[in-house]
Design an enzyme around this catalytic site. Sequence first.
Site, PDB file in Angstrom:
ATOM      1  N   GLU A  34      20.760  59.841  58.391  1.00  0.00           N
ATOM      2  CA  GLU A  34      21.541  60.569  59.407  1.00  0.00           C
ATOM      3  C   GLU A  34      22.879  61.045  58.831  1.00  0.00           C
ATOM      4  OE1 GLU A  34      20.061  58.498  63.557  1.00  0.00           O
ATOM      5  OE2 GLU A  34      21.202  57.330  62.120  1.00  0.00           O
ATOM      6  N   ASP A  36      23.490  61.723  55.653  1.00  0.00           N
ATOM      7  CA  ASP A  36      23.232  62.847  54.742  1.00  0.00           C
ATOM      8  C   ASP A  36      23.040  64.153  55.513  1.00  0.00           C
ATOM      9  OD1 ASP A  36      23.412  61.113  52.681  1.00  0.00           O
ATOM     10  OD2 ASP A  36      21.250  60.936  52.331  1.00  0.00           O
ATOM     11  N   GLU A 115      48.897  36.693  50.892  1.00  0.00           N
ATOM     12  CA  GLU A 115      47.781  37.613  50.625  1.00  0.00           C
ATOM     13  C   GLU A 115      47.031  37.167  49.392  1.00  0.00           C
ATOM     14  OE1 GLU A 115      49.616  41.424  50.058  1.00  0.00           O
ATOM     15  OE2 GLU A 115      50.686  41.263  51.948  1.00  0.00           O
ATOM     16  N   LYS A 117      45.695  37.685  45.762  1.00  0.00           N
ATOM     17  CA  LYS A 117      46.157  38.516  44.647  1.00  0.00           C
ATOM     18  C   LYS A 117      44.907  39.066  43.952  1.00  0.00           C
ATOM     19  CE  LYS A 117      49.415  38.456  40.823  1.00  0.00           C
ATOM     20  NZ  LYS A 117      48.630  39.264  39.930  1.00  0.00           N
ATOM     21  N   ASP A 119      42.671  40.937  41.385  1.00  0.00           N
ATOM     22  CA  ASP A 119      42.813  41.169  39.950  1.00  0.00           C
ATOM     23  C   ASP A 119      42.271  42.567  39.613  1.00  0.00           C
ATOM     24  OD1 ASP A 119      43.344  40.780  37.344  1.00  0.00           O
ATOM     25  OD2 ASP A 119      41.762  39.324  36.966  1.00  0.00           O
ATOM     26  N   ARG A 138      50.481  52.455  37.964  1.00  0.00           N
ATOM     27  CA  ARG A 138      51.810  51.864  37.870  1.00  0.00           C
ATOM     28  C   ARG A 138      52.489  52.252  36.553  1.00  0.00           C
ATOM     29  NH1 ARG A 138      53.669  46.961  35.733  1.00  0.00           N
ATOM     30  NH2 ARG A 138      55.627  46.323  36.668  1.00  0.00           N
ATOM     31  N   TYR A 231      48.411  46.971  50.048  1.00  0.00           N
ATOM     32  CA  TYR A 231      49.208  45.783  50.351  1.00  0.00           C
ATOM     33  C   TYR A 231      50.681  46.062  50.653  1.00  0.00           C
ATOM     34  CZ  TYR A 231      49.840  46.061  45.227  1.00  0.00           C
ATOM     35  OH  TYR A 231      50.075  46.487  43.967  1.00  0.00           O
ATOM     36  N   LYS A 319      49.687  31.643  40.840  1.00  0.00           N
ATOM     37  CA  LYS A 319      48.525  32.007  40.007  1.00  0.00           C
ATOM     38  C   LYS A 319      47.553  30.847  39.851  1.00  0.00           C
ATOM     39  CE  LYS A 319      48.505  35.110  37.076  1.00  0.00           C
ATOM     40  NZ  LYS A 319      48.674  36.430  36.550  1.00  0.00           N
ATOM     41  N   CYS A 413      14.089  44.213  13.704  1.00  0.00           N
ATOM     42  CA  CYS A 413      13.969  43.859  15.122  1.00  0.00           C
ATOM     43  C   CYS A 413      13.340  42.463  15.230  1.00  0.00           C
ATOM     44  CB  CYS A 413      13.104  44.894  15.833  1.00  0.00           C
ATOM     45  SG  CYS A 413      12.658  44.413  17.502  1.00  0.00           S
ATOM     46  N   CYS A 416       9.475  43.204  16.794  1.00  0.00           N
ATOM     47  CA  CYS A 416       8.431  43.974  16.102  1.00  0.00           C
ATOM     48  C   CYS A 416       8.655  44.009  14.603  1.00  0.00           C
ATOM     49  CB  CYS A 416       8.368  45.394  16.658  1.00  0.00           C
ATOM     50  SG  CYS A 416       9.802  46.390  16.185  1.00  0.00           S
ATOM     51  N   CYS A 429      16.658  49.039  17.736  1.00  0.00           N
ATOM     52  CA  CYS A 429      15.336  49.113  17.125  1.00  0.00           C
ATOM     53  C   CYS A 429      14.765  50.482  17.480  1.00  0.00           C
ATOM     54  CB  CYS A 429      14.452  48.002  17.702  1.00  0.00           C
ATOM     55  SG  CYS A 429      12.709  48.263  17.383  1.00  0.00           S
ATOM     56  N   CYS A 434       7.566  49.166  19.744  1.00  0.00           N
ATOM     57  CA  CYS A 434       8.080  47.789  19.766  1.00  0.00           C
ATOM     58  C   CYS A 434       7.679  47.110  21.080  1.00  0.00           C
ATOM     59  CB  CYS A 434       9.601  47.800  19.631  1.00  0.00           C
ATOM     60  SG  CYS A 434      10.354  46.197  19.923  1.00  0.00           S
TER      61      CYS A 434
HETATM   62  S1  IVH Z   1      52.700  43.087  45.977  1.00  0.00           S
HETATM   63  C1  IVH Z   1      56.784  44.373  44.530  1.00  0.00           C
HETATM   64  N1  IVH Z   1      50.379  42.169  46.756  1.00  0.00           N
HETATM   65  O1  IVH Z   1      49.736  41.901  41.147  1.00  0.00           O
HETATM   66  C2  IVH Z   1      55.544  43.772  44.967  1.00  0.00           C
HETATM   67  N2  IVH Z   1      50.639  42.765  44.470  1.00  0.00           N
HETATM   68  O2  IVH Z   1      51.277  40.558  39.085  1.00  0.00           O
HETATM   69  C3  IVH Z   1      54.396  44.623  44.682  1.00  0.00           C
HETATM   70  N3  IVH Z   1      48.595  42.516  43.148  1.00  0.00           N
HETATM   71  O3  IVH Z   1      51.545  44.727  40.100  1.00  0.00           O
HETATM   72  C4  IVH Z   1      53.137  43.925  44.534  1.00  0.00           C
HETATM   73  N4  IVH Z   1      47.315  41.806  44.780  1.00  0.00           N
HETATM   74  O4  IVH Z   1      49.135  45.046  40.904  1.00  0.00           O
HETATM   75  C5  IVH Z   1      51.110  42.631  45.716  1.00  0.00           C
HETATM   76  N5  IVH Z   1      48.376  41.389  47.603  1.00  0.00           N
HETATM   77  C6  IVH Z   1      49.092  41.839  46.568  1.00  0.00           C
HETATM   78  C7  IVH Z   1      48.546  41.998  45.295  1.00  0.00           C
HETATM   79  C8  IVH Z   1      49.356  42.451  44.263  1.00  0.00           C
HETATM   80  C9  IVH Z   1      47.369  42.127  43.500  1.00  0.00           C
HETATM   81  C10 IVH Z   1      48.995  42.904  41.772  1.00  0.00           C
HETATM   82  C11 IVH Z   1      49.844  44.148  41.703  1.00  0.00           C
HETATM   83  C12 IVH Z   1      51.080  43.737  40.957  1.00  0.00           C
HETATM   84  C13 IVH Z   1      50.599  42.527  40.232  1.00  0.00           C
HETATM   85  C14 IVH Z   1      51.745  41.617  39.846  1.00  0.00           C
END
Ligand code: IVH
Length: 671
Positions: A34, A36, A115, A117, A119, A138, A231, A319, A413, A416, A429, A434
């Site tokens: 739907e 599409d 929040e 964090k 990665d 950034r 964020y 962390k 290989c 084979c 290979c 093979c």
């Molecule tokens: S706040 C000035 N919130 O972590 C504050 N950063 O190690 C701006 N990151 O450069 C960042 N989750 O790329 C914020 N919930 C979160 C995040 C977050 C991941 C990253 C962000 C930042 C880096 C710092």
Amino acid sequence: MISIKEKIEQLRDTIRYHDKKYYVENNPEITDYEYDQLIKELQQLEKAHPHLITADSPTQRVGGEPLTQFPAIEHKIPMLSIDNTYSDKELKEFDQRIKRMAGIDAHRDIEYVVELKIDGVAITLWYEKGLFAWGATRGDGFKGDDVTANLRTVRQIPLKLESVGRKQNAPPVLEIRGEMYLPNKEFQRLNEEREEAGEPQFANPRNAAAGTLKLLDPRITAKRRLCIFAYAIGYFEDFEIETHMQCLELIRGFGLPVNPHTRVCANIGAVIQYCNEWDKKRNDLDYLVDGMVIKVNSLPLHEQLGATSKAPRWVISYKYQPEQAITKVEEIVMQVGKTGTITPVANLSPVSLAGTMVCRATLHNFEEISRKDIHVGDHVVVQKAGEIIPQVVSVVKEKRNGTERTFQEPTNCPECKGAVRKDGVYLRCHNPFCRAQAKRRIQYFASRHAMDIEGFGPALVEQLVDKGFVKDYADIYYLKHDDLMKLERMGEKSSSNLICAIEESKQRNLDRLICALGISNVGVHTAEVLSDRFDTLDALAHATQEELEGIYEIGPVVAKSIIEFFQDTHTQHIIEKLKTAGVNVRKQKISTSGKNPKISGKSFVITGALQKYSRKEAEIFIKNLGGRILSQVSKKTDYLVVGEDPGTKLDKAREFHVHILDEEALEKMLQ
Ligand code: IVH
């Protein structure tokens, strides 16, 4: 009567609504089919009225030609980083520091927002009068790369801010900051695809997200499911907010994803508890979380606290340590992929890591083995990259006792014994006969997203190839019931079922066949694109490089793979065998609503045993005529097809006044 312009805007709003339901809320209300149809309708209207195309239209996510470089962009407000902490004690010190600096009594509580964090990669998005204007990475915090064209392809990023249900309309200027990431599943898919294509794999989802954002061709970015969690608001005009949590609510209201696990904590004690809770739970998520971010909730307090040259004083991260373990490399074995790529894999002494037992780790390629200086018998540090594939991080050299053996890169290989050649960092290979490659190709051909032959799994393929019954995937269609009966663990019934499943797969549509052929760089999506353009396999096989490159979404590398695949005489022979066996090599035309209004776009549920067809066959007929198959009866179901012993679905259908069809009525309809 509404004007064309209004009709187009209505369609765009409907599509934006469903985009949000699907990409942001993970809660689609309509089927892919739907959706599409809506996109197609909009594309047709825009094609007929090109002067009405606007940059924020859902059809305009992927722009024209690839870029040659990314222009640098200066951030209006620097994108600072965050200070890190690693313990509860440091979090308490952060809380005390804030109180001291803001002149708040040490016994009073400060409210924080906590929040996850993520990665990934930090980005900034600028909206002007509600429309996405540009976005950047950034970079060094002061200057980043303008990656607007790539960001436009991310379906979670609205090209036009949503403004429904809020007092304020779109502000004149708004900067939103967030983290782009690749979900673990998508990272895994991407790496598998890269391995097949002989390209180096990404070490982890963060590198994959960063690499994807820096692609010069947005058409490739569009194919990878980059995601975002917003964020923060970086810059805004014209609205009033008091707390960070209100910022997040606003962002959510504008239609961007905000992480659902964000929580307001009344004091630092609650913050610490929440951080510890997530250290355990984070492995259950489909994206990488390397810590928590703790932010003072009050925005006036942000102002008061200010920032150092490096980081704001009102935020800190907590962390998590990556989960690692030490174990022994028992041996290094070789895996041969379907295109001949040879990947070294370490067999490890089993060790518990992030909740699972790990006994294998990919070593990616032979250069990686020498770079990390890995010997057989070494003790190594293993870590889960993206919490999915265990990786060898480093060797614990102090544990060496002289019995370790260096690993010799193979010159042949392992399967084979044919000659191998270097292809970038990979060994390949090149023997088309093979056995190991043949097994992988056959497995792929029969797999769920290709020809979908039920019961045709890896163990069966091993036996069939080893016993010489099948040499290539076309041989599948020449298997006899008696051949199958000669296999281990194969009875009368399972053999008949398998023959039926093989027979049934001959009717698969052209896109599935193209995918199943195992052409390098052609996966499910590209196969669909190709079958949209070519009506038959022969037409694709005869296409020129220019013709292929002329197709939107097909670049020179993919075009070359296709040409080389069909030029190969061995391939040509296999395709002839497929045709002779009666495998469908044409696009089955799906009737549109105008042609078969009774079936096209209608939803069907099948219940009970049918006499003339298997349930699967009935489903294929219906799908090929544009109908949809659902598993449960609801108010929205159009037809219930009833066989023998229908069960409770029939009662439900009666309750909802759904049309009921017996087999005869269905057959009439299909004809
Ligand atoms: S706040 C000035 N919130 O972590 C504050 N950063 O190690 C701006 N990151 O450069 C960042 N989750 O790329 C914020 N919930 C979160 C995040 C977050 C991941 C990253 C962000 C930042 C880096 C710092």
